[in-house]
Structure formats: C-alpha cells, structure tokens
Design a protein around this motif. Structure first.
Motif, PDB file in Angstrom:
ATOM      1  N   ARG A 103      -2.382   9.532   9.367  1.00  0.00           N
ATOM      2  CA  ARG A 103      -1.674  10.023   8.184  1.00  0.00           C
ATOM      3  C   ARG A 103      -0.704   8.953   7.719  1.00  0.00           C
ATOM      4  O   ARG A 103       0.179   8.527   8.437  1.00  0.00           O
ATOM      5  CB  ARG A 103      -0.949  11.318   8.521  1.00  0.00           C
TER       6      ARG A 103
ATOM      7  N   GLN B 232       3.834   9.970   2.670  1.00  0.00           N
ATOM      8  CA  GLN B 232       3.958  10.266   1.244  1.00  0.00           C
ATOM      9  C   GLN B 232       4.761   9.188   0.559  1.00  0.00           C
ATOM     10  O   GLN B 232       5.656   8.596   1.159  1.00  0.00           O
ATOM     11  CB  GLN B 232       4.684  11.599   1.078  1.00  0.00           C
TER      12      GLN B 232
ATOM     13  N   TYR C 214       3.209  11.623  -4.085  1.00  0.00           N
ATOM     14  CA  TYR C 214       1.768  11.443  -3.923  1.00  0.00           C
ATOM     15  C   TYR C 214       1.477  11.060  -2.480  1.00  0.00           C
ATOM     16  O   TYR C 214       2.302  10.454  -1.801  1.00  0.00           O
ATOM     17  CB  TYR C 214       1.250  10.336  -4.840  1.00  0.00           C
ATOM     18  N   GLU C 215       0.239  11.374  -2.064  1.00  0.00           N
ATOM     19  CA  GLU C 215      -0.194  10.907  -0.758  1.00  0.00           C
ATOM     20  C   GLU C 215      -0.531   9.425  -0.872  1.00  0.00           C
ATOM     21  O   GLU C 215      -1.279   9.023  -1.771  1.00  0.00           O
ATOM     22  CB  GLU C 215      -1.441  11.685  -0.308  1.00  0.00           C
TER      23      GLU C 215
ATOM     24  N   PHE D 135      -2.400   7.784   0.992  1.00  0.00           N
ATOM     25  CA  PHE D 135      -3.833   7.639   1.253  1.00  0.00           C
ATOM     26  C   PHE D 135      -4.629   7.751  -0.039  1.00  0.00           C
ATOM     27  O   PHE D 135      -5.541   6.954  -0.298  1.00  0.00           O
ATOM     28  CB  PHE D 135      -4.257   8.706   2.264  1.00  0.00           C
ATOM     29  N   GLU D 136      -4.246   8.738  -0.888  1.00  0.00           N
ATOM     30  CA  GLU D 136      -4.963   8.926  -2.154  1.00  0.00           C
ATOM     31  C   GLU D 136      -4.765   7.717  -3.073  1.00  0.00           C
ATOM     32  O   GLU D 136      -5.692   7.264  -3.741  1.00  0.00           O
ATOM     33  CB  GLU D 136      -4.454  10.191  -2.861  1.00  0.00           C
ATOM     34  N   MET D 137      -3.543   7.209  -3.094  1.00  0.00           N
ATOM     35  CA  MET D 137      -3.260   6.041  -3.937  1.00  0.00           C
ATOM     36  C   MET D 137      -4.103   4.859  -3.508  1.00  0.00           C
ATOM     37  O   MET D 137      -4.639   4.116  -4.338  1.00  0.00           O
ATOM     38  CB  MET D 137      -1.777   5.679  -3.844  1.00  0.00           C
TER      39      MET D 137
ATOM     40  N   LYS E 258      -6.939   5.048  -1.937  1.00  0.00           N
ATOM     41  CA  LYS E 258      -8.350   5.323  -2.198  1.00  0.00           C
ATOM     42  C   LYS E 258      -8.718   4.937  -3.622  1.00  0.00           C
ATOM     43  O   LYS E 258      -9.845   4.521  -3.894  1.00  0.00           O
ATOM     44  CB  LYS E 258      -8.639   6.815  -1.960  1.00  0.00           C
ATOM     45  N   ALA E 259      -7.752   5.061  -4.535  1.00  0.00           N
ATOM     46  CA  ALA E 259      -8.051   4.745  -5.929  1.00  0.00           C
ATOM     47  C   ALA E 259      -8.019   3.243  -6.203  1.00  0.00           C
ATOM     48  O   ALA E 259      -8.613   2.780  -7.166  1.00  0.00           O
ATOM     49  CB  ALA E 259      -7.049   5.448  -6.837  1.00  0.00           C
TER      50      ALA E 259
ATOM     51  N   SER F  76      -8.548   5.120 -14.857  1.00  0.00           N
ATOM     52  CA  SER F  76      -8.965   6.498 -14.614  1.00  0.00           C
ATOM     53  C   SER F  76     -10.136   6.861 -15.533  1.00  0.00           C
ATOM     54  O   SER F  76     -11.043   7.569 -15.137  1.00  0.00           O
ATOM     55  CB  SER F  76      -7.787   7.438 -14.833  1.00  0.00           C
TER      56      SER F  76
ATOM     57  N   GLN G 187     -14.362   3.189  -8.580  1.00  0.00           N
ATOM     58  CA  GLN G 187     -14.143   3.023  -7.142  1.00  0.00           C
ATOM     59  C   GLN G 187     -15.447   3.126  -6.362  1.00  0.00           C
ATOM     60  O   GLN G 187     -15.757   2.278  -5.535  1.00  0.00           O
ATOM     61  CB  GLN G 187     -13.151   4.077  -6.635  1.00  0.00           C
TER      62      GLN G 187
END
Lengths: 393, 569
Positions: free
Chosen positions: A76, A79, A84-85, A87-89, A91-92, A171, A186
């Motif tokens: 993990r 944040q 935002y997480e 991890f998600e940032m 991933k993008a 996006s 991505q």
C-alpha cells in the motif's frame, strides 16, 4: 554459487530496507509539519486530533516508522495530501514513462555502443573529435533547450510528430480512433512494451537457432527489420495497430529527446573501454591471423569491451531516469515526471517520495539482475569480491 | 638543567624552508607535467577557454554597471529603458534585446554568472572533500569500516542528486547558491565520489610504497595524508568537474520550473520569459530571451565536462603511460628513414627491345626493437691511478672481462668497448626478438653484473683493496632494419637517442652511492609483464638534452629470479 546468490539477495534486501527507512526520515525532515496542520486549516482542534488519530500521526515516531514499513511491504503506497491513492496516480502515469524510458534507453544504448566502437576503432582524428564533441554537447545540453529545438524542427517545421507541449493530461485522447474503443493510452503503452519484449525474445531466439543449426549470423539490419515486423504483426493481430502508432507518434519527441540526451554517456564509456581492449594481445593476434577487420572489431574487441559499459549504465539508472523526468516536464508529456513536478508544486510529499522510492527500487533490482547475469557468464566473479568492479571511466 | 637544543630557531626555519622549497618544486613539476598532457587535447583546451570566457563574464557585469551602463536602465532586476518598446529585438543599445519587463537580456545573462560559479565551486569542493575523506577511511581501515561505508554509498547511489536538489529547492525556496551546492555535494560525495575514490584507494593500498611506509614505522595519519591522499587528488579533480556539470544543470532546472529563489539564475530568465509573456506556444516565444540563457547553461556544463576529460588524461595512471609512450614516438618518425632510403643502391635497369622494364629492387624496411646496456666499471680509490682500471695497481683483476662474460652469457652483443666502459645491445639478432625479451635479457644482465660486483667487493674488502663501482644504464628503442629482396644489401640503423639515453643513464647511475642501475621508461614498459622478476626502486622524471618532454627513469635494485647461472670460478 549458492553462497554467492544468498550474499547478493541479502545485500539487496538490506539496501531496500535501508532505502525505505531513509525515505521515511526524509519525509519527516522535508515536510514542515504533519499533514493535518498543513492542509486542514478549516477544522477545529477536536476534529484535527481525530484526524491525526485516524492517520496514525499521534503515535510515537518509531511506531509511525513501523507502520510505514508495514504499509510499504504490504504494497500500500499511501495517500497523497489531496486524497487520491498514490497507486492510482502511478497507474495512470507509469506506462507512458516506461514506454519512453525503455525505448529511449535501448536506442541510446545501441547508438552509444556503435559510435563508441566506431570512434575507438578509427583512432584519433577529426571525425572522432567531432563525434565526441557532439556527444558531450548533447550530454551536457540543458534539456529544455534540446526539447524546444526538437519541437521546432520535427513538430513545427517538418510536421513529422505531434507536438505534445502544453497537454498535461491524457484522460481523453482526441482523434477518431479513440472514440469507439475501450483502450486507453495506458493500456496501449503496456501492450507496446510487452509486444516489443516478445519481438526481442523471438529475434534473439531466431538468431541463436541460426547460429546453432545453420552456422550463420543474421546481420544487424535484418534482425532490426524482423523485430519491427514482428511487433507490427502483433499489433495488427490484436487489433490495436492504429492506436499503437498514434501513441508512438505522440511519444516520439520525448523518446528522441531522451535518446539524444542519454547516448553520449554510453558512447564515451564505450570509447574508453574499447580503446583499452584494442591494445590487448588477443586483438593483435586475431588481426595477425588474418581475420577481417570488421569481424575483429565486432566479435573480438567490442564484445569484451561491452561488459564495463553495461555495468556503468546500470549504475547510472537513477541519473537516466532524471533525464526522462526532466524531458517529460519540458514537453508536458503526461508521465511520472510531470506527476513528480506537479506534486512538488503542490508540496505533495508522499507522491514525491513514492516516485523516488520507485527510482531507487528499479535501480536496485537492475543491479541485482546485473550481478546475477555477470556471475552466470563469468565464473571468476562468483569467487571474487563482487564489489571490486571497475568504476573508473 | 635542561639540555639546550643544538639547532637555533633560525636553523630550524631554514631547514623547514628548504624542505618546503623541495616540496613546492615537486608539486610544480607535477603540475607542469599534467599541463603538458592537458594541453595536447584540443577539446580540453576548448573547455578551459570557455571557462575563462565565463570568468570574464562574471567579472564584467559589476564593472559595466559601475562605468558604462546606467543602473536605472541596465539593472538585471529592476532596469527599464524608456527609449524603446518592450520587448525589444537585439539592437546596438541592447545587444541581446530586452524581455517583456524591459530588462536588458545581456545584463541579466552576465549577472547570473557569479551565482552559477559559486554554486558550481561549492558543489565541486563538497563532493571532493566528502569523497576523499570517506574513501580514504574505507580504503585504509578496510574490514567492517569499509563495508559499512560502501553500503552507505550504495544507498546514496540510488538517490538521483539532481532530483533531490530540485526537491530541496522547492521546499526551501529562499536557499542560496552555496547551501544548494553543499547539498548536491553531500549526495554526490557520499554516493558516486566515494564509490569511485574507494576503488582507486584500494588499488593504492596494495602498492609497495604503502608497505614500505608501514615497515618503516609510518602511522595511520602519516600514510593517509602523505601517501594515500595525494594519489587520490587527480581523480577527485575529475569528479569535481563532473559535479559542477550536474549541479549547474539541476540548478538551472529548479529556476526553470519556477521554484524561483533570491538570486538571478539563467533558469530564472527562461522561466520569467515564459511566465510574463503569456506565450503558451513556442512560436510566440521570444527567442532572443530564451536561447542565450539556455545556451549559456549548456556551454557552462559543457566547458566543465570537457576540462574533466582533460584532467582524466593525467588523473588516470593508464592514460599517463600511454601519453609518455605517444610522446616518445615522436623520435621515430619518417624523416629518420630518409638517409637509409638515400643510401640505398640505385635500381638496375634492364633494356629490352620492347620496352624498358625497371627492375626495382626495393629494400624491405622492418622495424625491430632492441635494448642497449651501457656499463662503466671503475675502481674507486684515493690513489692517483683511480680512474683507469686496466692500468691500476691490481691489474691482475680484469673486471671488464668478467663483465663482458656475464653480458654475453645473457645473449648480449658487445658494440663498443673502452678501457673501462662498454656498450652492449640485446635483441638485434638475426632472428626477431620481441622487445620484451630484449629488455628482459638486458635487465637481467645488468642485475647479474651488479650482483657479481657486490660479491667481488666483499672479497676485495677482505684484501683491503679499493672497491669496484659499476654504473649501468639501460635504454630501449626501435631501429630500422633494411634488407633488399636479393639479400645483398643489409643495414640497420639505431636511433641515436636510444644510445645517448643509455649513456646518460649510465652517467646518472654512477653518481648513485656504490653505483647502480637505471632503466629508461621504454625499457620499463617493455618489461611490463615480467616486471615482477625485478625489484624496482626509486623513480623520477628526468629531462634529456635532446628531448622536448620529460620522461621517467627507474632504478632497479635487485631481482627475484635469475635466468642465467654464470659460474664464478
């Protein structure tokens, strides 16, 4: 052998542990206060305490440290200050950077090796000095300057690639081809990297089989052509050919800029090691035997000269990644680099630290892989002090 | 009652000054040698010239502001020229034009030079000092100290110093150039500098002179500061230059990203030009504002990198020997061949009815190497007949004959023999002898001579006879061997320099107490793979009258292996 690998694995684990700990304390030093005092100005004191308790910020330092280690090793990444997480940032943004880094580094490595080999073989002269000066000039160029010139030449004047300056997020990709698919930039980037890996594997395998059973060496240009063909066939077969080409067109400028910025170092190291190798007795002997010059150059001298270059390049991985990161910002390419600088503008330290951590981890894993590879091909290393590699240029 | 020292303070100061003078002259020689190597590289000289130009730029700005430029118009921060429209293109009034706020670009460019120098120099010094300190501790103490230091430097190797610098710059916005440089130096010093210098230090610690220093009772401080550190300095200079490159680029980037700080910076100019002009695309950008600072940044980094490559030429011991070899080669250039070609017989021309076919019999020129050994033997006595050995009182002992026997036992051929000296050459046989073998044979012959005369001197001391001194000089070089196809014409020409060098070395060696043996640097290089057979003593640079540059000479003090056993009957 087993002892060697155990030693290497222990070394890697120790370095990772120390690196992660160092990152924790760096955050503590660099962030002025904690998250709560810095970013929740509207909350009352009681709510602040509650939030602190929720985030674990009221614990003593060593418990926070343990918590951080636990979070890190369970995958993990935490944040960002904006909710935002991380991890998600990542991933993008990560796939695009991976695309630029691997293609650019691969190209830079090949160009550098070839130029270094060539100039060392030619010996001192006007052409060699010019090549060296050009490489050094690219190597020390201020990256934004390089990026502007490339944009002007390739995007504005020649209209070859799409200029990406000013587009900070992808996006929504414009163009017809992106409207009726579920593919994103991505996922396509990951597919491109994967297909390149597969193509590389096939080309290496074909080359090996040709050597083993037909005693023939496939010329470099032919293998390159084969590589491109296979990659193209994969894209076509899985139905994302136009998308892949569009992504590559958009990524062409950063790749080009990164290649130009990075090839100089490889070239300079290769030239030095190759010059040393050419003085060896076995090169003289090979030439005396009457083996053609190009063969002596490529198979006797260059192959032995390449090893120190590889180890130097692997050690320089953090610095190479710095180059990618800077170029991405100068172009506004929406990769990890842009994320890093944007987070820096907003003082969003968790994101910054996770990115730095990523750079470090990549470097560690590359070094461990390199050590194992070395030990595999050169038994002397297994028994000698593995740290005593040559670092002098 | 205390014992008064015999030496007065004046004497002590004089002795100290004398030592200081020797030390300074040694340093001066080292710098001069380095400069000679540095000068030969055109790229390094280009870098040096660029640095000098930047230095002039840094000095020029305050002078211009004080004298020519009215500060109201040309001040880099607040200047404004009411006479022209802004932004102005380049003109005679504003050589590089003005930016959108009306500030002179040239003035800003010059003003940004000094902080860049401060930053670069701080980063370089910090890198070098930290690197040398950690590396010498690691290399000297070894063991657990070494492994813990190298673990830490492994860790810092993972941190990209430029990104860390940007993070620090973004966090502490009011940070000046010196602390920023200090921070860069900290990361680069613990990281890459320690790794590079440590591996170099480990090599130094295995050198014989460290062993010698230990044996003669040198402590840790003595060895570290007198032996280890001086040898690390050239490599540290190289690292300093690359540190300047990295730090300056990163610093420009901090300002470029807009983490603008107190001082003027080339990156700041670019950032301001983008921010205030509201030009989003590159086509609307002001190139006269963007290009000069970006180019200045690139050239500044380039200059230091080029100089670092020049420094590398003499910092790396491998390249130094290569250089000496290269400069030696100047003696053996084509003009030496000309007299041989001129003295070759005219080609015979046979005339036929059809045409004239010249039967050109071209001599084949080959280059071989050989080694000359110049030896002189004298009886040292206080009597009048001290010089002539053969005419001296104990003429019963024919030292020269013994010496010649030893030389021929090692395969040497006598060339000239005098009353007390002779010249022998090795390797100029009918068959080809590799240069290594020739040098090896000659050096073995020389050491055998010395061993023989040591033994002789022991015996003579018992008989109260005066001592015999032997002085040996060995030099290697190429000679041209010309032979035509019919094998009628054969000649070989040795280069005079080689013979002269051998003679000169012999003269030097005779000055050494009890005689000695000196070899030239070419011989030393030829011996490369077999050098372990000999004990190499002192070495130092020497300048021969006929040579432009200095070359090293080495003393051979003994040997570990004997290849020829000559019986002493």
């Amino acid at each position: 052998m087993v002892g060697f690998f155990t030693r290497k694995a222990l070394w890697g684990a120790l370095i990772i542990f120390l690196f992660v700990s160092m990152m924790f304390f760096l955050i503590k030093v660099i962030v002025p206060h904690d998250f709560v005092t810095q970013f929740t100005l509207l909350l009352g004191p009681a709510e602040r305490e509650a939030l602190r308790e929720e985030l674990g910020l009221n614990l003593p330092l060593w418990e926070q440290y343990l918590l951080w280690m636990k979070q890190f090793f369970t995958g993990r990444l935490g944040q960002s200050f904006y909710g935002y997480e991380v991890f998600e940032m990542l991933k993008a943004t990560l796939p695009l950077t991976v695309l630029v880094f691997f293609i650019g580094a691969g190209l830079a490595f090949m160009i550098g090796i070839w130029l270094g080999k060539f100039t060392a073989w030619r010996g001192p002269g006007l052409l060699t000095s010019t090549t060296t000066l050009t490489s050094i000039a690219f190597y020390t160029a201020f990256p934004p300057l390089l990026v502007w010139l490339l944009t002007l030449v390739f995007a504005k004047r020649l209209n070859l690639f799409r200029s990406v300056i000013g587009t900070r997020t992808w996006s929504h990709l414009d163009g017809e081809i992106w409207e009726e698919t579920t593919l994103t930039a991505q996922s396509v980037s990951w597919y491109i990297v994967l297909s390149f890996l597969v193509a590389l594997l096939i080309v290496v395998l074909v080359g090996y089989l040709a050597r083993r059973f037909f005693r023939r060496r496939i010329p470099f240009l032919l293998s390159a052509l084969l590589f491109l063909l296979i990659a193209f066939a994969i894209w076509h077969a899985f139905g994302f050919r136009p998308h892949a080409l569009d992504i590559l067109n958009r990524a062409a400028l950063p790749i080009l800029a990164f290649t130009l910025l990075a090839f100089g170092e490889t070239m300079l190291i290769m030239r030095t090691t190759m010059t040393d190798t050419l003085k060896e007795e076995y090169v003289k002997f090979a030439r005396a035997k009457g083996i053609p010059d190009t063969e002596v150059r490529d198979r006797h001298a260059a192959r032995n000269a390449i090893m120190p270059v590889v180890s130097r390049v692997v050690i320089a991985i953090p610095f190479l990644l710095t180059g990618v990161v800077i170029i991405e910002d100068a172009l506004g390419f929406p990769g990890v680099g842009t994320l890093l600088w944007d987070s820096l503008y907003q003082q969003d330290m968790p994101v910054v630290m996770v990115i730095l951590l990523l750079v470090g981890l990549l470097a560690i894993f590359a070094r461990i892989l390199l050590d194992i590879f070395y030990a595999y091909i050169d038994p002397r290393i297994r028994f000698a002090d593995s740290d005593a590699r040559e670092f002098t240029e | 009652m205390t014992v008064q020292s015999q030496q007065s303070p004046k004497d002590l100061i004089a002795a100290y000054l004398h030592r200081l003078g020797i030390r300074l002259s040694l340093t001066w020689h080292r710098i001069k040698g380095g400069w000679g190597i540095f000068r030969e590289s055109p790229l390094a000289m280009l870098g040096l010239i660029l640095i000098i130009i930047f230095g002039i730029m840094a000095i020029a700005h305050p002078i211009l502001i004080k004298t020519v430029w009215p500060s109201g118009i040309y001040d880099p921060e607040t200047g404004f020229d009411g006479m022209v429209m802004h932004p102005a293109p380049p003109s005679s009034r504003h050589i590089l034009g003005t930016d959108i706020l009306g500030r002179d670009v040239l003035s800003m460019l010059l003003a940004a030079t000094t902080p860049t120098f401060i930053l670069g120099i701080t980063a370089a010094l910090t890198t070098a000092i930290i690197g040398i300190l950690l590396a010498m501790i690691a290399a000297f103490y070894g063991g657990i100290v070494d492994s813990s230091i190298s673990r830490v430097s492994d860790l810092f190797l993972l941190l990209p110093a430029p990104i860390m610098m940007v993070i620090i710059g973004a966090r502490f916005r009011e940070i000046g150039p010196a602390p920023l440089g200090l921070f860069y130096g900290l990361i680069a010093g613990i990281g890459i500098a320690t790794v590079v210098l440590r591996s170099h230090g480990l090599k130094i610690m295995k050198m014989p002179y460290i062993e010698a220093a230990r044996v003669s009772g040198g402590g840790a401080t003595h060895i570290i500061f007198k032996h280890l550190t001086p040898h690390m300095l050239p490599l540290a200079a190289l690292l300093m230059m690359t540190a300047v490159t990295g730090a300056v680029i990163a610093d420009g980037f901090i300002a470029f990203l807009g983490f603008s700080r107190e001082y003027m910076n080339w990156g700041t100019i670019i950032y301001n030009s983008f921010t205030y002009s509201s030009a989003l695309s590159l086509e609307e950008a002001q190139w006269n504002v963007l290009i000069p600072p970006a180019l200045a940044l690139s050239l500044f980094a380039l200059a230091f990198y080029l100089v670092s490559r020049g420094v590398h030429q003499f910092a790396d011991p491998r390249s130094t020997t290569e250089h000496v070899r290269k400069s030696k080669r100047k003696f053996f250039k084509v003009p030496e061949l000309l007299p041989v070609i001129k003295s070759a017989p005219e080609p015979a021309v046979a005339t036929t009815t059809e045409a004239t076919i010249p039967l050109v019999d071209i001599p084949i020129y080959t280059r071989k190497s050989n080694t000359f050994l110049q030896c002189r033997i004298r009886i040292v006595a206080s009597s009048l007949q001290k010089n002539r050995l053969l005419q001296s009182k104990d003429a019963s002992y024919d030292a020269l004959l013994d010496a010649m026997r030893i030389v021929s036992a090692h395969g040497g051929t006598l060339s000239h023999a005098d009353t007390d000296s002779f010249l022998a050459y090795f390797g100029q046989n009918q068959e080809y002898l590799p240069s290594r073998v020739a040098a090896l044979l000659a050096t073995h012959a020389g050491t055998a001579l010395r061993e023989h005369f040591e033994y002789v001197n022991l015996r003579r001391a018992n008989q109260n006879l005066p001592e015999v001194h032997v002085g040996i000089g060995i030099a290697s070089g190429m000679f041209i061997h010309a032979i035509n196809q019919a094998k009628e014409y054969k000649t070989s020409i040795a280069f005079e320099e080689t013979v002269k060098t051998a003679e000169k070395l012999q003269e030097y060696s005779f000055v050494l107490p009890k005689g000695g043996m000196l070899i030239s640097d070419t011989t030393f290089e030829n011996l490369e793979s077999v050098r372990g057979q000999f004990c190499i003593g002192r070495s130092g640079p020497a300048r021969f009258p006929w040579s432009a540059s200095e070359s090293m000479i080495y003393e051979v003090t003994g040997r570990n292996v004997a290849i020829v056993k000559h019986g002493s009957k």
